[in-house]
Design a protein around this motif. Sequence first.
Motif, short mmCIF file in Angstrom:
data_model
loop_
_atom_site.label_atom_id
_atom_site.label_comp_id
_atom_site.label_asym_id
_atom_site.label_seq_id
_atom_site.Cartn_x
_atom_site.Cartn_y
_atom_site.Cartn_z
N GLN A 103 -5.09 2.91 -9.79
CA GLN A 103 -5.60 2.87 -8.42
C GLN A 103 -6.99 3.52 -8.32
O GLN A 103 -7.88 3.02 -7.61
CB GLN A 103 -4.62 3.56 -7.48
CG GLN A 103 -3.32 2.78 -7.32
CD GLN A 103 -2.35 3.49 -6.39
OE1 GLN A 103 -2.59 3.59 -5.19
NE2 GLN A 103 -1.24 3.98 -6.95
N ALA A 104 -7.17 4.62 -9.04
CA ALA A 104 -8.48 5.28 -9.04
C ALA A 104 -9.54 4.36 -9.63
O ALA A 104 -10.67 4.27 -9.12
CB ALA A 104 -8.41 6.58 -9.83
N ILE A 137 -14.68 -0.84 -7.01
CA ILE A 137 -15.06 -1.53 -5.77
C ILE A 137 -16.12 -0.74 -5.01
O ILE A 137 -17.10 -1.30 -4.51
CB ILE A 137 -13.81 -1.79 -4.91
CG1 ILE A 137 -12.95 -2.87 -5.58
CG2 ILE A 137 -14.20 -2.21 -3.49
CD1 ILE A 137 -11.65 -3.16 -4.89
N ARG A 138 -15.95 0.55 -4.93
CA ARG A 138 -16.93 1.36 -4.18
C ARG A 138 -18.28 1.41 -4.90
O ARG A 138 -19.30 1.68 -4.28
CB ARG A 138 -16.40 2.77 -3.96
CG ARG A 138 -15.20 2.83 -3.01
CD ARG A 138 -15.01 4.22 -2.44
NE ARG A 138 -13.77 4.37 -1.72
CZ ARG A 138 -13.55 3.93 -0.47
NH1 ARG A 138 -14.51 3.30 0.19
NH2 ARG A 138 -12.38 4.13 0.11
N ARG A 142 0.82 -1.22 0.00
CA ARG A 142 0.00 0.00 0.00
C ARG A 142 0.85 1.26 0.00
O ARG A 142 0.54 2.24 -0.71
CB ARG A 142 -0.91 -0.01 1.23
CG ARG A 142 -1.84 1.19 1.33
CD ARG A 142 -2.44 1.29 2.73
NE ARG A 142 -1.40 1.58 3.72
CZ ARG A 142 -1.63 1.61 5.04
NH1 ARG A 142 -2.83 1.33 5.51
NH2 ARG A 142 -0.63 1.89 5.87
N LYS A 182 -9.56 1.04 -9.70
CA LYS A 182 -9.88 -0.03 -8.76
C LYS A 182 -10.79 0.48 -7.64
O LYS A 182 -11.80 -0.16 -7.30
CB LYS A 182 -8.61 -0.63 -8.17
CG LYS A 182 -8.90 -1.70 -7.11
CD LYS A 182 -7.65 -2.37 -6.58
CE LYS A 182 -7.98 -3.31 -5.43
NZ LYS A 182 -6.81 -4.04 -4.91
N GLU A 183 -10.46 1.64 -7.09
CA GLU A 183 -11.28 2.16 -5.99
C GLU A 183 -12.71 2.46 -6.46
O GLU A 183 -13.69 2.11 -5.79
CB GLU A 183 -10.67 3.42 -5.39
CG GLU A 183 -11.49 3.96 -4.22
CD GLU A 183 -10.89 5.16 -3.53
OE1 GLU A 183 -11.44 5.57 -2.50
OE2 GLU A 183 -9.87 5.68 -4.02
N GLU A 218 -7.37 -1.11 2.99
CA GLU A 218 -7.61 -0.56 1.66
C GLU A 218 -6.30 -0.48 0.88
O GLU A 218 -5.45 0.36 1.15
CB GLU A 218 -8.26 0.81 1.77
CG GLU A 218 -9.67 0.75 2.34
CD GLU A 218 -10.37 2.10 2.36
OE1 GLU A 218 -9.67 3.13 2.25
OE2 GLU A 218 -11.60 2.13 2.49
N ASP A 246 -7.89 -9.25 -7.10
CA ASP A 246 -8.54 -8.68 -8.28
C ASP A 246 -8.48 -9.57 -9.52
O ASP A 246 -9.42 -9.61 -10.31
CB ASP A 246 -7.90 -7.33 -8.60
CG ASP A 246 -7.93 -6.40 -7.40
OD1 ASP A 246 -9.03 -6.12 -6.91
OD2 ASP A 246 -6.85 -5.98 -6.95
N TRP A 300 -5.31 -0.09 -2.96
CA TRP A 300 -5.89 0.19 -4.27
C TRP A 300 -4.99 -0.23 -5.42
O TRP A 300 -5.37 -0.11 -6.58
CB TRP A 300 -6.27 1.66 -4.36
CG TRP A 300 -7.25 2.06 -3.30
CD1 TRP A 300 -7.08 3.02 -2.35
CD2 TRP A 300 -8.54 1.50 -3.06
NE1 TRP A 300 -8.18 3.09 -1.53
CE2 TRP A 300 -9.09 2.17 -1.95
CE3 TRP A 300 -9.29 0.50 -3.66
CZ2 TRP A 300 -10.36 1.85 -1.43
CZ3 TRP A 300 -10.54 0.19 -3.15
CH2 TRP A 300 -11.06 0.87 -2.05
#
Length: 257
Positions: A205-206, A212-213, A41, A208-209, A92, A117, A94
């Motif tokens: 990373q954006a 998931i969100r 991370r 993936k976040e 978390e 993932d 990402w």
Amino acid sequence: MSIDFDLDGNAAVITINRPERHNAMDAEHYAGLSEAWTRVRDDNDIRAAIITGAGEKSFTAGADLKTFAGRQEPYADLWLTQRGQLLNRGLEVWKPVISAVNGYCVGGGMTLLFATDIRVAVDTAMFSISEVKRGLIAANGGTQRALRQLPYAIAMELLLVGDKLSAEEALRWGLINKVVPRADLLETALDYAHRISANAPLAVQATKELAIRSQDVDIATGLRFEQLIQRTLRNTTDVAEGGKAFAEKRPAVFRGE
């Protein structure tokens, strides 16, 4: 006995190294795995990670129940929710995580798999969520993620019966991405990791976040969140480099800035 941590370019390779116990983890190994995830991370040079097990029998059997049997812990520990965080417990991370399943993926191995993932497995891999056979539940996300990642009836059969899925069955139900010969397992996982690492790390990373969100927000909120992130990314040097590289017909060199 250890949690091994190696680097291959911008990819981290984490190996649960306790093959004599089917890579089952005691408290020491869980602590080591928590440290490994935290390093992934926090290290900006790491753009993707691979998790695998040592040996040819097991990915991981999850918790080593013998070492936890009869262990008394204060009830107050239930509220130390950020201590020893794990990927499947809510940490978390990402950066994309790839599972290289080298054998049996059972119990806590499945809950770990659910938190990754992209998943590659050898043809002899077996998958099961067998905690109910031991009087327990599939904690660390098993009961929470199974229905999100598998058809309802398949997920409930795994959770309530505890029987095994073969690698081909896991592929059929979309639990894993590929089944490969054992000799190709790590190479295939690294190929995924290096292709991901070649992309713009902030955008990865954006993405993936946001993905998931999206499971927890309504579509209007998700679309708005996308707009805000896209506006932020437009001001990065990586976007300028991506456009320049495209115009010059060369691979982009992204810096995560």
